[in-house]
Scaffold this motif. Structure first.
Motif, PDB file in Angstrom:
ATOM      1  N   VAL A 314       0.840  -1.208   0.000  1.00 39.73           N
ATOM      2  CA  VAL A 314       0.000   0.000   0.000  1.00 39.73           C
ATOM      3  C   VAL A 314       0.870   1.251   0.000  1.00 39.73           C
ATOM      4  CG1 VAL A 314      -1.631   1.347   1.377  1.00 39.73           C
ATOM      5  CG2 VAL A 314      -1.997  -1.110   1.066  1.00 39.73           C
ATOM      6  N   ALA A 315       1.896   1.266   0.848  1.00 37.18           N
ATOM      7  CA  ALA A 315       2.792   2.425   0.887  1.00 37.18           C
ATOM      8  C   ALA A 315       3.544   2.579  -0.422  1.00 37.18           C
ATOM      9  CB  ALA A 315       3.773   2.270   2.045  1.00 37.18           C
ATOM     10  N   ALA A 316       3.936   1.468  -1.040  1.00 39.33           N
ATOM     11  CA  ALA A 316       4.635   1.546  -2.328  1.00 39.33           C
ATOM     12  C   ALA A 316       3.746   2.159  -3.402  1.00 39.33           C
ATOM     13  CB  ALA A 316       5.095   0.150  -2.747  1.00 39.33           C
ATOM     14  N   ALA A 317       2.483   1.730  -3.447  1.00 42.08           N
ATOM     15  CA  ALA A 317       1.554   2.307  -4.429  1.00 42.08           C
ATOM     16  C   ALA A 317       1.361   3.793  -4.188  1.00 42.08           C
ATOM     17  CB  ALA A 317       0.221   1.567  -4.364  1.00 42.08           C
ATOM     18  N   ALA A 318       1.283   4.185  -2.914  1.00 40.10           N
ATOM     19  CA  ALA A 318       1.068   5.600  -2.602  1.00 40.10           C
ATOM     20  C   ALA A 318       2.279   6.455  -2.937  1.00 40.10           C
ATOM     21  CB  ALA A 318       0.715   5.746  -1.124  1.00 40.10           C
ATOM     22  N   LEU A 319       3.472   5.862  -2.933  1.00 42.53           N
ATOM     23  CA  LEU A 319       4.675   6.634  -3.261  1.00 42.53           C
ATOM     24  C   LEU A 319       4.636   7.191  -4.677  1.00 42.53           C
ATOM     25  CD1 LEU A 319       7.583   4.564  -1.641  1.00 42.53           C
ATOM     26  CD2 LEU A 319       6.856   6.872  -1.027  1.00 42.53           C
ATOM     27  N   VAL A 320       3.978   6.489  -5.575  1.00 35.53           N
ATOM     28  CA  VAL A 320       3.920   6.947  -6.973  1.00 35.53           C
ATOM     29  C   VAL A 320       3.177   8.270  -7.083  1.00 35.53           C
ATOM     30  CG1 VAL A 320       3.164   6.339  -9.306  1.00 35.53           C
ATOM     31  CG2 VAL A 320       4.043   4.564  -7.772  1.00 35.53           C
ATOM     32  N   VAL A 321       2.154   8.471  -6.234  1.00 40.71           N
ATOM     33  CA  VAL A 321       1.342   9.695  -6.294  1.00 40.71           C
ATOM     34  C   VAL A 321       1.579  10.548  -5.056  1.00 40.71           C
ATOM     35  CG1 VAL A 321      -0.416   8.634  -7.740  1.00 40.71           C
ATOM     36  CG2 VAL A 321      -0.607   8.452  -5.252  1.00 40.71           C
ATOM     37  N   LEU A 322       2.727  10.393  -4.445  1.00 41.76           N
ATOM     38  CA  LEU A 322       2.982  11.055  -3.174  1.00 41.76           C
ATOM     39  C   LEU A 322       2.883  12.578  -3.282  1.00 41.76           C
ATOM     40  CD1 LEU A 322       3.825  10.286  -0.260  1.00 41.76           C
ATOM     41  CD2 LEU A 322       6.174  10.805  -0.932  1.00 41.76           C
ATOM     42  N   THR A 323       3.377  13.145  -4.365  1.00 44.15           N
ATOM     43  CA  THR A 323       3.395  14.604  -4.495  1.00 44.15           C
ATOM     44  C   THR A 323       1.995  15.198  -4.612  1.00 44.15           C
ATOM     45  OG1 THR A 323       3.686  14.370  -6.899  1.00 44.15           O
ATOM     46  CG2 THR A 323       5.678  14.606  -5.548  1.00 44.15           C
ATOM     47  N   ARG A 324       1.002  14.381  -4.888  1.00 37.44           N
ATOM     48  CA  ARG A 324      -0.371  14.876  -4.994  1.00 37.44           C
ATOM     49  C   ARG A 324      -1.134  14.759  -3.674  1.00 37.44           C
ATOM     50  NH1 ARG A 324      -2.138  11.942 -10.727  1.00 37.44           N
ATOM     51  NH2 ARG A 324      -0.370  12.708 -11.968  1.00 37.44           N
TER      52      ARG A 324
END
Length: 576
Positions: A314-324
């Motif tokens: 879950v954290a890995a997936a969220a890293l892709v859109v972290l800046t948003r």
């Protein structure tokens, strides 16, 4: 990160030279970094001297970091090429001087005037350095090792033999030789939790730095720690000689440094989509790998496996859109990701710290299915790290265990203060000769066979009160109250009585010290009271002296049994 590595938690609280080796090499890395910053010959010479001191701790293994240190300085030091080369030569001289003074003293001392160099077959520290503790560890052809001892193929059959005819396995507790050895059942949970992440971040960091100027310090750091990890990792992966799981502590500093440095480099450019994807992939791989490692100890904290896997993905997936994401959400994602990456190794490290470890083949973490040790590998149950499992193998680690075959020795690693007494060549000088028994820390156990053999080689036996009393009678009248084959056999009796016990044949029982003629002379002079029964071990190409001595005693003296121990009174006169 280094402290949370299970094998580091184990070895940094253990009576073994590995901790000192790692301290010296990390200090050498620090000195190299300082040298790179200012092109300082003094700092580089200090780095060389620290590596030389590492040789005095574990012999040739210390030199595995030299290519990385040299490459970092040659690449990035802010000075001309010729000057960089001169500085490297100066550092090499410092390394040779720091390591060589002791070797020179030992070699220049007449052989008859120095203690026997334990582990060698010809009383030579150079032979020990380049043979048993050197190239023999790479090829598996270690003259005098236990690879073919104890009745020929018994030991090799259970542990796998390296060298000619040794099959695909290396030395004991080593796993299959090859690229994936460090990821196997025996070694994966020791220091390998973040190994995939370290390799991924090393490559990603070098790509990000790209065509930076030659003196770029970040790239120099990646070269230094990456070289340390790659050279040491490849050596460990393909060496066919004696190899134990705890040797992987040498990988821990490089893994920690690469994960830390690589993560920072990528984090600073996280707004770039490819970089964010690289961060996400690294975290996802780490979570999946942690799940796989935890699955090997399925009965230990079973809730941790799915937690690590789900949280990490879950954290890995969220890293892709972290800046948003809003700031609070970004902080939460990073916290969960770091926790998922560290939960497995930290759990193993805490489990390791909560247990007492003894012997010289310790292992970190809980039981592992398919690993080496009691029940693992050749018994079919789990390997409880360094602990003895029910029906387990004597001398494995936490309950029992003297020093194991070649225990405490790395590729070119001498045994340290835990094993042999002062004056031992494999400690800090001198050698292992008659009477050079083990000092404090040799380790005792509750088991062991009665006649030397398997338990005796791996195990320091604890004698009964009756036997201790017998050995202590008129002890002042003898140089040695007893003699027995192998230093672990001798250690148990010596530690229990506080009296000198001769280790015939040195550590493995394969050294020609003493010879049969020397032993017979000691007996005629009344210097040895008892011989504690046991058949001499026959090691890989080693001396037969211990076999000859054991056979001569059995043929010429009457055997008695005291609390299960076979005993020969050498002062009663020969019967043959």
């Amino acid at each position: 990160m280094l402290a949370a590595t299970p094998v580091a938690t184990l070895m940094f609280r253990f009576n073994n030279p590995d901790a000192l080796l790692i301290l010296l090499l990390v200090a050498g890395a620090y000195a190299t970094v300082r040298a790179v910053e200012t092109a300082s010959a003094r700092w580089l010479a200090l780095a060389g001297a620290l590596v030389g001191f590492g040789y005095l701790t574990k012999m040739l293994q210390a030199f595995l970091v030299v290519p990385a240190f040299a490459a970092a300085y040659l690449l990035a030091a802010p000075t001309g090429t010729l000057r960089r080369i001169r500085h490297l030569l100066l550092a090499g001289l410092a390394m040779v001087a720091a390591a060589g003074w002791w070797v020179a003293i030992v070699e220049l001392m007449p052989a008859g005037a120095r203690p026997y160099i334990g582990g060698s077959q010809r009383n030579s520290i150079l032979e020990l350095t380049f043979g048993y503790n050197g190239l023999g560890r790479i090829t598996g052809d270690e003259e005098g090792s236990v690879g073919r001892s104890m009745g020929g193929q018994l030991y090799a059959g259970m542990f796998g033999g390296g060298g000619p005819g040794g099959g695909g396995r290396g030395g004991p507790a080593s796993g299959e030789v090859g690229w994936f050895r460090l990821f196997g059942s025996e070694l994966g949970g020791q220091a390998g939790w973040l190994l995939p992440a370290a390799l991924l971040l090393l490559v990603a960091g070098l790509v990000l730095i790209g065509r930076a100027r030659r003196t770029d310090r970040a790239r120099a750091g990646l070269v230094l720690w990456g070289g340390w990890l790659v050279v040491t990792g490849i050596t460990f992966s393909f060496m066919r000689g004696i190899f134990h799981a705890y040797y992987t502590v040498a990988l821990a500093p490089a893994i920690g440094a690469l994960v830390g440095a690589g993560a920072v480099l990528l984090w600073r450019r996280r707004r770039e989509l490819p970089v964010a994807v690289a961060l996400a992939v690294t975290l996802a791989v780490t979570a999946v790998w942690s799940y796989a490692l935890l699955l090997r100890s399925a009965g230990w904290q079973p809730w941790l496996r799915p937690t690590v896997l789900v949280a990490g993905l879950v954290a890995a997936a969220a890293l892709v859109v972290l800046t948003r994401l809003p700031r609070w959400a970004s902080v939460a994602v990073v916290t969960v990701g770091v926790a998922a990456a560290f939960a497995g190794p930290l759990g193993y490290a805490l489990d390791t710290a909560a247990q007492a470890h003894t012997g010289s083949i310790p292992s970190a973490g809980p039981s592992v299915q398919g690993g080496f040790g009691p029940g693992g590998g050749f018994r079919g149950a789990g390997f409880r790290g360094g602990r003895s499992a029910e029906g387990g193998f004597p001398g494995d680690g936490r309950r029992g265990g003297g020093q194991g075959p070649g225990g405490g020795q790395l590729p070119g690693g001498g045994q340290g203060p835990a094993g042999q007494a002062p004056g031992s060549a494999q400690a800090s000088g001198g050698g292992q000769g008659p009477g050079g028994g083990q000092g404090p820390g040799g380790g005792q156990s509750t088991g062991g066979g009665n006649r030397g053999g398997m338990g005796g080689l791996l195990d320091a036996r604890t004698p009964s009160a009756q036997l201790r009393a017998l050995l202590s009678e008129n002890a002042d009248g003898y140089t040695w109250v007893a003699a027995t084959v192998g230093s672990n056999n001798a250690a148990g009796f010596q530690l229990a009585t506080g009296l000198p016990v001769m280790p015939v044949g040195g550590f493995n029982g394969s050294d020609p010290s003493p010879t049969l003629a020397q032993f017979q002379e000691y007996v005629r002079a009344g210097k040895i009271h008892y011989f504690l029964g046991g058949e001499g071990f026959r090691a890989n190409g080693g001396s037969r002296a211990s076999q000859e001595i054991a056979g001569w005693v059995a043929e010429n003296y009457t055997a008695t049994t005291v609390d299960g121990e076979t005993l020969y009174d050498l002062t009663a006169g020969p019967t043959g």
